[in-house]
Design a protein around this motif. Structure first.
Motif, short mmCIF file in Angstrom:
data_model
loop_
_atom_site.label_atom_id
_atom_site.label_comp_id
_atom_site.label_asym_id
_atom_site.label_seq_id
_atom_site.Cartn_x
_atom_site.Cartn_y
_atom_site.Cartn_z
N LYS A 209 -0.40 -9.24 -13.67
CA LYS A 209 -1.79 -8.22 -14.19
C LYS A 209 -2.01 -8.09 -12.28
N ALA A 210 -2.46 -9.33 -11.39
CA ALA A 210 -3.26 -9.27 -9.96
C ALA A 210 -1.68 -8.66 -9.37
N ALA A 211 -0.77 -7.59 -9.82
CA ALA A 211 -0.50 -7.12 -8.58
C ALA A 211 -0.01 -5.95 -9.38
N PHE A 212 -0.54 -5.51 -10.68
CA PHE A 212 -0.47 -3.99 -11.26
C PHE A 212 -1.86 -3.13 -12.20
N GLU A 213 -1.87 -4.39 -12.12
CA GLU A 213 -3.44 -3.60 -13.24
C GLU A 213 -4.67 -3.02 -12.55
N ALA A 214 -5.04 -2.95 -11.24
CA ALA A 214 -5.61 -2.25 -10.09
C ALA A 214 -4.40 -1.63 -9.63
N ALA A 215 -4.56 0.00 -10.18
CA ALA A 215 -4.01 0.51 -8.85
C ALA A 215 -4.16 1.08 -7.53
N ASP A 216 -3.88 0.72 -7.08
CA ASP A 216 -3.78 0.91 -5.16
C ASP A 216 -3.71 1.94 -4.64
N SER A 217 -4.16 2.63 -4.13
CA SER A 217 -4.23 3.89 -3.11
C SER A 217 -3.25 4.28 -1.73
N PRO A 218 -2.40 4.51 -1.99
CA PRO A 218 -1.57 4.59 -0.66
C PRO A 218 -2.38 4.27 0.28
N ARG A 219 -3.35 5.42 0.73
CA ARG A 219 -4.59 4.94 1.92
C ARG A 219 -5.36 3.93 2.39
N ASP A 220 -5.20 2.58 0.85
CA ASP A 220 -5.51 1.59 1.45
C ASP A 220 -4.46 0.68 2.07
N PHE A 221 -3.02 1.04 2.35
CA PHE A 221 -2.11 0.48 3.52
C PHE A 221 -1.62 1.98 4.48
N SER A 222 -3.07 2.38 4.60
CA SER A 222 -2.38 2.72 5.52
C SER A 222 -2.69 2.06 7.20
N VAL A 223 -2.96 0.88 7.16
CA VAL A 223 -3.70 -0.13 8.78
C VAL A 223 -2.33 -1.14 8.40
N LEU A 224 -1.32 -1.15 7.92
CA LEU A 224 -0.45 -1.94 8.08
C LEU A 224 0.26 -1.02 9.18
#
Length: 284
Positions: A209-224
């Motif tokens: 649930k922690a990993a999948f229930e909140a759909a992340d947007s690709p731009r959230d990971f642009s800071v990687l």
């Protein structure tokens, strides 16, 4: 192998196993974050092989995430924030500057690196294999409610069937009628790995649930980090391939590698091709 307990910020305990050179410096240490329903010791063959592949002066640190192995149970407030805090704790305890995540552990690794962006915990090198991340709703999570309900009722065969179908959309496995697959799970549950799966079902509900229930947007990971390396198995379910490609496009400078012989379980199985590729990435 060196085994020790690490205290968490909230009074919990994480079992940590280290392989390779005991006093390796942080820039030559890799924190391995395992997937759902798997303990640190399941990753022992891979950890040994990776430490050997990295060579003298390197170490691999793998820990039991909450609710498995010798670590304490998930707290009642468990969320991805708990996982991120635990990654920080392990990095502080070992001094490690590099992170590698597999499957759901890949989701933890990416979320942690996102949270650490711009801080001294930001990893020098970050790699994931078949990262289980829900990008723009790339995974249909409707099955999670039924999975959690089956676990609560103690119907673990049906829970395993629902999880297998949900985690492998579009495959032949997903088309097997649920009652038939549940019956099959009853048969294969006698194996050592599936017995472990059944024991970890309750904690699995929380982490999925922690990993999948909140759909992340690709731009959230642009800071990687621009050095982030996304890996996926050619024989892995399509979901992981789509996710890796979307993440690769979202992170400027990142790289994407498809392992020709790779399947989802290639990491714990310590497939030589992958061990070599991962070792090369962290050493270069």
């Amino acid at each position: 192998m060196r085994e020790r307990d690490i205290q968490t910020h909230d009074g919990g305990r994480l079992a940590l196993y280290s392989y390779g050179t005991e006093d390796a410096p942080g820039e030559r240490r890799v924190v391995l974050i395992g997937g759902a329903f798997l303990t640190a010791l399941i990753y022992r063959p891979f950890s040994v092989a990776l430490a050997k592949g990295l060579g003298d002066g390197w170490a691999v640190d793998v820990y039991d995430r909450r609710g498995r192995g010798k670590s304490t149970e998930q707290p009642h407030y468990y969320s991805m924030a708990t996982e991120i805090a635990d990654v920080r704790t392990i990095m502080d305890a070992t001094g490690a500057r590099n992170i590698f995540g597999h499957s759901l552990g890949g989701s933890v690794a990416l979320n942690a690196a996102q949270a650490f962006a711009g801080t001294h915990h930001q990893p020098d090198k970050l790699a994931v294999y078949d990262a289980a991340v829900n990008i723009d709703g790339s995974m249909d999570t409707d099955w999670l409610t039924g999975f959690a309900d089956s676990v609560d009722k103690g119907d673990l065969n049906r829970a395993m069937a629902r999880m297998k179908r949900g985690m492998h959309p579009g495959t032949a496995l997903a088309r097997v009628p649920e009652p038939v697959l549940a019956g099959l799970m009853a048969v294969v549950s006698r194996t050592k790995v599936n017995k472990l799966f059944r024991e970890l079902m309750p904690s699995g509900v929380g982490e999925l649930k922690a990993a999948f229930e909140a759909a992340d947007s690709p731009r959230d990971f642009s800071v990687l980090p621009s050095s982030t390396h996304f890996m996926v198995g050619k024989k892995s379910p399509q979901f992981y391939k789509v996710t890796a490609a979307r993440l690769n496009r979202a992170v400027p400078g990142s790289t994407l590698e498809v392992s020709p012989k790779g399947f989802h379980g290639s990491i714990p199985a310590a497939v030589n091709e992958l061990v070599s590729d991962i070792s090369d990435y962290f050493k270069r």
